[in-house]
Design a protein around this motif. Structure first.
Motif, PDB file in Angstrom:
ATOM      1  N   ASP A   1      -3.926  -8.456  -4.919  1.00  0.00           N
ATOM      2  CA  ASP A   1      -3.439  -7.475  -5.883  1.00  0.00           C
ATOM      3  C   ASP A   1      -4.371  -7.333  -7.083  1.00  0.00           C
ATOM      4  OD1 ASP A   1      -2.916  -9.922  -7.045  1.00  0.00           O
ATOM      5  OD2 ASP A   1      -0.907  -9.391  -7.730  1.00  0.00           O
ATOM      6  N   GLN A   2      -5.397  -8.180  -7.154  1.00  0.00           N
ATOM      7  CA  GLN A   2      -6.389  -8.066  -8.214  1.00  0.00           C
ATOM      8  C   GLN A   2      -7.497  -7.071  -7.860  1.00  0.00           C
ATOM      9  OE1 GLN A   2      -6.014  -9.968 -11.271  1.00  0.00           O
ATOM     10  NE2 GLN A   2      -4.050  -9.935 -10.207  1.00  0.00           N
ATOM     11  N   VAL A   3      -7.465  -6.580  -6.641  1.00  0.00           N
ATOM     12  CA  VAL A   3      -8.491  -5.645  -6.158  1.00  0.00           C
ATOM     13  C   VAL A   3      -7.940  -4.233  -6.280  1.00  0.00           C
ATOM     14  CG1 VAL A   3     -10.044  -5.047  -4.267  1.00  0.00           C
ATOM     15  CG2 VAL A   3      -9.307  -7.424  -4.577  1.00  0.00           C
ATOM     16  N   GLY A   4      -8.310  -3.545  -7.343  1.00  0.00           N
ATOM     17  CA  GLY A   4      -7.744  -2.235  -7.631  1.00  0.00           C
ATOM     18  C   GLY A   4      -8.589  -1.080  -7.146  1.00  0.00           C
ATOM     19  N   GLY A   5      -8.100   0.121  -7.414  1.00  0.00           N
ATOM     20  CA  GLY A   5      -8.843   1.332  -7.095  1.00  0.00           C
ATOM     21  C   GLY A   5      -8.903   1.668  -5.624  1.00  0.00           C
ATOM     22  N   ARG A   6      -7.977   1.145  -4.814  1.00  0.00           N
ATOM     23  CA  ARG A   6      -8.061   1.344  -3.369  1.00  0.00           C
ATOM     24  C   ARG A   6      -7.228   2.517  -2.870  1.00  0.00           C
ATOM     25  NH1 ARG A   6      -5.999  -3.524  -0.757  1.00  0.00           N
ATOM     26  NH2 ARG A   6      -5.134  -4.215  -2.752  1.00  0.00           N
ATOM     27  N   ASN A   7      -6.178   2.862  -3.581  1.00  0.00           N
ATOM     28  CA  ASN A   7      -5.331   3.966  -3.140  1.00  0.00           C
ATOM     29  C   ASN A   7      -6.080   5.294  -3.212  1.00  0.00           C
ATOM     30  OD1 ASN A   7      -3.060   2.437  -2.570  1.00  0.00           O
ATOM     31  ND2 ASN A   7      -2.193   2.660  -4.616  1.00  0.00           N
ATOM     32  N   PRO A   8      -5.609   6.319  -2.495  1.00  0.00           N
ATOM     33  CA  PRO A   8      -6.219   7.644  -2.637  1.00  0.00           C
ATOM     34  C   PRO A   8      -6.288   8.035  -4.115  1.00  0.00           C
ATOM     35  CG  PRO A   8      -4.612   7.649  -0.863  1.00  0.00           C
ATOM     36  CD  PRO A   8      -4.466   6.325  -1.550  1.00  0.00           C
ATOM     37  N   MET A   9      -7.387   8.673  -4.497  1.00  0.00           N
ATOM     38  CA  MET A   9      -7.584   8.946  -5.919  1.00  0.00           C
ATOM     39  C   MET A   9      -6.556   9.912  -6.482  1.00  0.00           C
ATOM     40  SD  MET A   9     -11.651   8.696  -6.779  1.00  0.00           S
ATOM     41  CE  MET A   9     -12.432   9.184  -5.246  1.00  0.00           C
ATOM     42  N   GLU A  10      -5.982  10.780  -5.661  1.00  0.00           N
ATOM     43  CA  GLU A  10      -4.907  11.640  -6.141  1.00  0.00           C
ATOM     44  C   GLU A  10      -3.720  10.797  -6.612  1.00  0.00           C
ATOM     45  OE1 GLU A  10      -6.979  13.776  -2.672  1.00  0.00           O
ATOM     46  OE2 GLU A  10      -6.346  11.733  -3.195  1.00  0.00           O
TER      47      GLU A  10
END
Length: 314
Positions: free
Chosen positions: A114-123
């Motif tokens: 959960d410390q690894v961010g920015g993975r979801n679609p940018m929208e």
């Protein structure tokens, strides 16, 4: 003493002699360069998920000199803890209300992933950022915020600005190592385009999607980037500053960071400070880049960049 050791000593001495010194009135120590990277690693190991120094004081009220709170937006696979150990305390020491978030973590992700961010679609991340900005505005009473973003954090917020009502809530937008035209790192954009042309798009998305669905969106020519470019990348209601490095090993070519709009200032670090060899990650800890950030947020009180040597770094 061996030549290699002499070279290492010279680099260390150069960093010590050229690094900005903290003023006696600074509330938070600020570390630059390799020392900043080390501090980020230490914070991530000992205080995972914590706000960087100076950030997320929800009782902070903006001053007349700096009426816009600054929202820090980290890069792909990063988080607020590691990304902003230099920029956050520097801005707080200069009188800004500073806020940071970790975004883009798929729901249900356990620690430490959960410390690894920015993975979801940018929208999706842009909507998450919008909700956070609304919280900042409500807490501070400000009308608008300034954004300072790194890597994905220099790109994703523009979706919020252009398509989610953010143009009315953002004043200055500073992007570190931006990639408005995407990247062709290791020819991945070319290969991805070829795969889709061969009808393999659904298979590729199936393989990449569960891990980091945002990743293909960075590639040159992606549908996300094409949508972001509709009507021009830059929103006319926002003032942009982009900060690039010629030694960017992830944004290929680095010139993808040029915005080339009347309301944008494009800065290549090496055109300002030739002895700056910062790579993609180091820009967030770079004393030359941080002065450009301060100037962008407060142009009326801009100061010349006093160039510091920055060695070859990631």
């Amino acid at each position: 003493m061996r030549p290699a050791l002499l070279g290492s000593v010279a680099v260390v001495l150069a960093l010590i002699l050229t690094a900005p010194s903290a003023a006696a009135t600074d509330r938070y120590p600020v570390s630059y360069g390799l020392a900043g990277l080390a501090k980020a690693a230490e914070a991530q190991l000992t205080r995972p998920g914590s706000a960087p120094p100076g950030a997320n004081n929800w009782s902070c009220k903006p001053s007349a000199a700096h009426p816009d709170p600054v929202v820090l937006v980290h890069g792909f696979t990063a988080n607020m803890t590691a990304n902003w150990q230099t920029v956050s305390p520097l801005l707080a020491n200069n009188g800004y209300c500073v806020f940071a978030l970790t975004y883009g973590v798929p729901a249900g992700t356990p620690f430490p992933l959960d410390q690894v961010g920015g993975r979801n679609p940018m929208e999706q991340s842009a909507a998450e950022l919008g909700a956070f900005i609304d919280r900042v505005l409500a807490a501070t009473g400000a009308r608008k915020v300034d954004i300072v973003g790194h890597s994905e954090g220099s790109l994703m917020p523009n979706y919020y600005v252009k398509f989610l009502g953010g143009a009315a809530k953002v004043s200055d937008y500073v992007g570190l190592t931006p990639l408005w035209n995407g990247t062709n790192l290791a020819a991945l954009a070319t290969l991805y385009g070829l795969g889709r042309a061969l009808g393999l798009g659904p298979l590729i998305d199936l393989l990449v999607g569960p891990i980091a669905p945002a990743a293909p969106q960075f590639l040159a020519g992606s549908p996300f980037l094409k949508k972001l470019a509709e009507g021009g990348v830059a929103d006319p209601n926002v003032t942009y500053t982009t900060i690039m490095t010629k030694y960017d090993e992830l944004v290929i070519p680095y010139t993808s960071g040029y915005l080339r709009a009347p309301n944008a200032t494009d800065v290549v670090l090496q055109n300002v400070c030739p002895q700056d060899y910062a790579g993609h990650a180091m820009v967030a800890f770079d004393p030359n880049a941080t002065q450009v950030i301060l100037n962008a947020l407060d142009p009326a009180n801009a100061k010349p960049v006093r160039c510091h040597f920055v060695p070859v770094s990631p």
